[in-house]
Motif scaffolding. Structure first.
Motif, PDB file in Angstrom:
ATOM      1  N   VAL A   7     -20.287  -1.407   0.296  1.00 14.75           N
ATOM      2  CA  VAL A   7     -18.828  -1.363   0.335  1.00 14.75           C
ATOM      3  C   VAL A   7     -18.279  -2.370  -0.659  1.00 14.75           C
ATOM      4  CG1 VAL A   7     -18.654  -0.619   2.735  1.00 14.75           C
ATOM      5  CG2 VAL A   7     -18.650  -3.035   2.215  1.00 14.75           C
ATOM      6  N   THR A   8     -17.099  -2.081  -1.164  1.00 15.52           N
ATOM      7  CA  THR A   8     -16.367  -3.040  -1.994  1.00 15.52           C
ATOM      8  C   THR A   8     -15.140  -3.450  -1.207  1.00 15.52           C
ATOM      9  OG1 THR A   8     -17.156  -2.060  -4.058  1.00 15.52           O
ATOM     10  CG2 THR A   8     -15.166  -3.413  -4.170  1.00 15.52           C
ATOM     11  N   VAL A   9     -14.969  -4.751  -1.039  1.00 18.55           N
ATOM     12  CA  VAL A   9     -13.841  -5.289  -0.285  1.00 18.55           C
ATOM     13  C   VAL A   9     -12.882  -5.967  -1.260  1.00 18.55           C
ATOM     14  CG1 VAL A   9     -13.142  -6.876   1.544  1.00 18.55           C
ATOM     15  CG2 VAL A   9     -15.296  -5.624   1.747  1.00 18.55           C
ATOM     16  N   THR A  10     -11.606  -5.636  -1.142  1.00 14.35           N
ATOM     17  CA  THR A  10     -10.558  -6.248  -1.946  1.00 14.35           C
ATOM     18  C   THR A  10      -9.550  -6.895  -1.002  1.00 14.35           C
ATOM     19  OG1 THR A  10      -9.148  -4.287  -1.930  1.00 14.35           O
ATOM     20  CG2 THR A  10     -10.809  -4.416  -3.686  1.00 14.35           C
ATOM     21  N   SER A  11      -8.538  -7.517  -1.564  1.00 13.90           N
ATOM     22  CA  SER A  11      -7.513  -8.133  -0.711  1.00 13.90           C
ATOM     23  C   SER A  11      -6.803  -7.071   0.127  1.00 13.90           C
ATOM     24  CB  SER A  11      -6.506  -8.919  -1.552  1.00 13.90           C
ATOM     25  OG  SER A  11      -5.858  -8.066  -2.472  1.00 13.90           O
ATOM     26  N   ALA A  12      -6.750  -5.833  -0.361  1.00 11.16           N
ATOM     27  CA  ALA A  12      -6.096  -4.757   0.390  1.00 11.16           C
ATOM     28  C   ALA A  12      -6.868  -4.410   1.663  1.00 11.16           C
ATOM     29  CB  ALA A  12      -5.951  -3.513  -0.476  1.00 11.16           C
ATOM     30  N   SER A  13      -8.180  -4.627   1.660  1.00 15.77           N
ATOM     31  CA  SER A  13      -8.986  -4.310   2.848  1.00 15.77           C
ATOM     32  C   SER A  13      -9.408  -5.568   3.608  1.00 15.77           C
ATOM     33  CB  SER A  13     -10.214  -3.493   2.446  1.00 15.77           C
ATOM     34  OG  SER A  13     -10.937  -4.115   1.413  1.00 15.77           O
ATOM     35  N   SER A  14      -8.778  -6.688   3.269  1.00 20.98           N
ATOM     36  CA  SER A  14      -9.091  -7.962   3.912  1.00 20.98           C
ATOM     37  C   SER A  14      -8.099  -8.254   5.030  1.00 20.98           C
ATOM     38  CB  SER A  14      -9.016  -9.079   2.875  1.00 20.98           C
ATOM     39  OG  SER A  14      -9.263 -10.333   3.436  1.00 20.98           O
ATOM     40  N   PRO A  15      -8.513  -8.860   6.120  1.00 23.52           N
ATOM     41  CA  PRO A  15      -9.879  -9.285   6.401  1.00 23.52           C
ATOM     42  C   PRO A  15     -10.765  -8.086   6.731  1.00 23.52           C
ATOM     43  CG  PRO A  15      -8.510  -9.745   8.298  1.00 23.52           C
ATOM     44  CD  PRO A  15      -7.596  -9.216   7.213  1.00 23.52           C
ATOM     45  N   TYR A  16     -12.018  -8.163   6.282  1.00 23.72           N
ATOM     46  CA  TYR A  16     -12.986  -7.097   6.510  1.00 23.72           C
ATOM     47  C   TYR A  16     -13.961  -7.561   7.587  1.00 23.72           C
ATOM     48  CZ  TYR A  16     -16.727  -3.737   5.747  1.00 23.72           C
ATOM     49  OH  TYR A  16     -17.671  -2.769   5.920  1.00 23.72           O
ATOM     50  N   THR A  17     -14.167  -6.742   8.598  1.00 24.88           N
ATOM     51  CA  THR A  17     -15.107  -7.072   9.656  1.00 24.88           C
ATOM     52  C   THR A  17     -16.467  -6.484   9.312  1.00 24.88           C
ATOM     53  OG1 THR A  17     -13.341  -7.125  11.290  1.00 24.88           O
ATOM     54  CG2 THR A  17     -15.600  -6.880  12.124  1.00 24.88           C
ATOM     55  N   VAL A  18     -17.427  -7.358   9.072  1.00 28.42           N
ATOM     56  CA  VAL A  18     -18.787  -6.955   8.721  1.00 28.42           C
ATOM     57  C   VAL A  18     -19.441  -6.311   9.946  1.00 28.42           C
ATOM     58  CG1 VAL A  18     -21.050  -7.799   7.963  1.00 28.42           C
ATOM     59  CG2 VAL A  18     -18.953  -8.813   7.019  1.00 28.42           C
ATOM     60  N   SER A  19     -20.148  -5.208   9.719  1.00 29.34           N
ATOM     61  CA  SER A  19     -20.847  -4.539  10.819  1.00 29.34           C
ATOM     62  C   SER A  19     -22.352  -4.638  10.619  1.00 29.34           C
ATOM     63  CB  SER A  19     -20.436  -3.068  10.909  1.00 29.34           C
ATOM     64  OG  SER A  19     -21.110  -2.306   9.936  1.00 29.34           O
ATOM     65  N   ASP A  20     -23.096  -4.263  11.633  1.00 32.13           N
ATOM     66  CA  ASP A  20     -24.547  -4.311  11.524  1.00 32.13           C
ATOM     67  C   ASP A  20     -25.081  -3.277  10.534  1.00 32.13           C
ATOM     68  OD1 ASP A  20     -23.962  -2.111  13.082  1.00 32.13           O
ATOM     69  OD2 ASP A  20     -25.576  -2.448  14.505  1.00 32.13           O
ATOM     70  N   ALA A  21     -24.257  -2.321  10.133  1.00 33.97           N
ATOM     71  CA  ALA A  21     -24.666  -1.322   9.150  1.00 33.97           C
ATOM     72  C   ALA A  21     -24.526  -1.838   7.721  1.00 33.97           C
ATOM     73  CB  ALA A  21     -23.845  -0.049   9.322  1.00 33.97           C
ATOM     74  N   ASN A  22     -23.741  -2.893   7.521  1.00 40.21           N
ATOM     75  CA  ASN A  22     -23.538  -3.428   6.177  1.00 40.21           C
ATOM     76  C   ASN A  22     -24.808  -4.083   5.666  1.00 40.21           C
ATOM     77  OD1 ASN A  22     -20.298  -4.278   7.189  1.00 40.21           O
ATOM     78  ND2 ASN A  22     -20.714  -2.823   5.567  1.00 40.21           N
ATOM     79  N   GLU A  23     -25.075  -3.852   4.392  1.00 38.98           N
ATOM     80  CA  GLU A  23     -26.210  -4.494   3.746  1.00 38.98           C
ATOM     81  C   GLU A  23     -25.769  -5.179   2.461  1.00 38.98           C
ATOM     82  OE1 GLU A  23     -29.578  -2.170   2.006  1.00 38.98           O
ATOM     83  OE2 GLU A  23     -30.621  -3.106   3.677  1.00 38.98           O
ATOM     84  N   LEU A  24     -24.921  -4.508   1.689  1.00 41.94           N
ATOM     85  CA  LEU A  24     -24.406  -5.063   0.444  1.00 41.94           C
ATOM     86  C   LEU A  24     -22.890  -4.944   0.459  1.00 41.94           C
ATOM     87  CD1 LEU A  24     -24.608  -6.101  -2.499  1.00 41.94           C
ATOM     88  CD2 LEU A  24     -24.941  -3.736  -3.207  1.00 41.94           C
ATOM     89  N   ILE A  25     -22.221  -6.071   0.262  1.00 41.19           N
ATOM     90  CA  ILE A  25     -20.761  -6.079   0.178  1.00 41.19           C
ATOM     91  C   ILE A  25     -20.390  -6.692  -1.165  1.00 41.19           C
ATOM     92  CG2 ILE A  25     -18.611  -6.962   1.139  1.00 41.19           C
ATOM     93  CD1 ILE A  25     -19.988  -7.051   3.868  1.00 41.19           C
ATOM     94  N   ARG A  26     -19.705  -5.913  -1.972  1.00 46.59           N
ATOM     95  CA  ARG A  26     -19.181  -6.424  -3.240  1.00 46.59           C
ATOM     96  C   ARG A  26     -17.741  -6.851  -2.969  1.00 46.59           C
ATOM     97  NH1 ARG A  26     -21.928  -1.956  -7.167  1.00 46.59           N
ATOM     98  NH2 ARG A  26     -23.879  -3.086  -7.374  1.00 46.59           N
ATOM     99  N   VAL A  27     -17.394  -8.047  -3.421  1.00 42.59           N
ATOM    100  CA  VAL A  27     -16.071  -8.602  -3.144  1.00 42.59           C
ATOM    101  C   VAL A  27     -15.301  -8.773  -4.448  1.00 42.59           C
ATOM    102  CG1 VAL A  27     -14.798 -10.511  -2.116  1.00 42.59           C
ATOM    103  CG2 VAL A  27     -17.001  -9.833  -1.146  1.00 42.59           C
ATOM    104  N   ASP A  28     -14.143  -8.124  -4.523  1.00 42.82           N
ATOM    105  CA  ASP A  28     -13.264  -8.216  -5.676  1.00 42.82           C
ATOM    106  C   ASP A  28     -11.993  -8.939  -5.235  1.00 42.82           C
ATOM    107  OD1 ASP A  28     -11.482  -7.914  -7.769  1.00 42.82           O
ATOM    108  OD2 ASP A  28     -11.833  -5.770  -8.012  1.00 42.82           O
ATOM    109  N   ALA A  29     -11.885 -10.214  -5.614  1.00 43.99           N
ATOM    110  CA  ALA A  29     -10.735 -11.023  -5.224  1.00 43.99           C
ATOM    111  C   ALA A  29      -9.734 -11.157  -6.371  1.00 43.99           C
ATOM    112  CB  ALA A  29     -11.203 -12.400  -4.761  1.00 43.99           C
TER     113      ALA A  29
END
Length: 109
Positions: free
Chosen positions: A34-56
């Motif tokens: 997943v890619t997380v940006t300020s629009a999707s923040s705060p993002y709640t990490v789940s046990d399915a997440n493995e790689l999170i790309r963060v664009d701030a």
């Protein structure tokens, strides 16, 4: 067959590190990229997440971690793709990360 994933040894320049990480992502099937940006923040990490790309680039981003007891042995890769603003990794409730309630990765504003 040899493992196609390139090891990061800490001697890479930022550009070399980025190439290796992107090559590794292309070679491996990430369970949940997943890619997380300020629009999707705060993002709640789940046990399915493995790689999170963060664009701030457009604003601060917060990642809220799940309770450690609910995700034993979870491995999570957080890749900042832009650190123009603060990126915060927040432990669940009173849980800490290396003794701190939250972590702001190196390079984060």
């Amino acid at each position: 067959m040899a493992d196609p994933i390139q090891t990061l040894d800490g001697t890479e320049t930022g550009a070399e590190w980025r190439v290796k990480v992107n090559d590794n992502a292309n070679k491996r099937q990430w369970l949940d990229l997943v890619t997380v940006t300020s629009a999707s923040s705060p993002y709640t990490v789940s046990d399915a997440n493995e790689l999170i790309r963060v664009d701030a680039s457009s604003g601060a981003v917060t990642l809220n971690l799940p309770a450690a007891a609910s995700v034993p042995n979870m491995r999570l890769w957080i890749e900042p793709t832009n650190v123009a603003n603060t990126i915060t990794v927040d432990g669940s409730g009173a849980e800490t990360i290396d003794g701190e309630a939250a972590l702001n990765p190196a390079g984060s504003a």
